[in-house]
Design an enzyme around this catalytic site. Sequence first.
Site, PDB file in Angstrom:
ATOM      1  N   GLY A  34      20.165  28.078 -51.462  1.00  5.87           N
ATOM      2  CA  GLY A  34      21.545  28.465 -51.733  1.00  5.87           C
ATOM      3  C   GLY A  34      22.146  29.398 -50.710  1.00  5.87           C
ATOM      4  CB  SER A  35      20.589  31.823 -48.478  1.00  7.03           C
ATOM      5  OG  SER A  35      20.756  32.433 -47.228  1.00  7.03           O
ATOM      6  N   PRO A  36      23.589  30.355 -47.233  1.00 12.61           N
ATOM      7  CG  PRO A  36      25.917  30.281 -47.411  1.00 12.61           C
ATOM      8  CD  PRO A  36      24.685  30.880 -48.059  1.00 12.61           C
TER       9      PRO A  36
END
Length: 241
Positions: A34-36
């Site tokens: 979920g972390s760009p």
Amino acid sequence: MGNCMETEGVVPLNNITFDPKMINHSIDLYFFPGSPPSRATLMLVKALGVKHNVKTLNLLAGEQMNPEFIKINPMHTVPTINDNGFILWDSHVIMKYLVDQYGKDDSLHPKDAKKGAIVNHRLFFSATVLFPRLQDYCSPVLFGNQQPDSSKAEKFEEALVFLDGFLKNQPWVAGQQLTIADFSIVAIIATAEAVMFNIAKYSNLSEWYHKVKNAMSNYGYEDVNQAGADAFGAMFKNKLK
């Protein structure tokens, strides 16, 4: 792995493989889908051809607070890399290190002072404006049981206007060639689109977005970046009333 020929022309990626003496060398990448910043880093690792082990941490379950990880990174952030004992975190710093250490040339972060300064400018924009404004919009919805704040959406839209301006009359966010700034920013833009910002209304940004998807298609764009952004977007939408 040679240069990637795309439908829109040659994309100047480094595509380095290790020296034969380093055939058993690989780096550990601590990652959350979920972390760009995590996704940007993993796509760059793939683009460079760096052998790697992905160590996924479920931030939603608090795995970043495990004592084993805290020993490595006391700030407990992702991405983090362990390159044979050399520990580094912050995606922008990691990506610059990887290009310096493993790139066959400096095309992804030019050593030329002026060209390199523009890349750094875009990275700082990503780190201090674009991503924080998206976080400020999304976090209260995801973690604070709040509904979207239109004023925070407007602040992020303002950042998109800035970015659209950067892309006027140039193909990539930092000039005439693909750089690590494109990796950093596209992961944020994919996430923004997943939480229902309309990227298509920004003509320069939309054109770049289409191009960068094609350019990174061989480096995990769909299974790393798009999948992670979609999952983030689904969590966000589930919180809406």
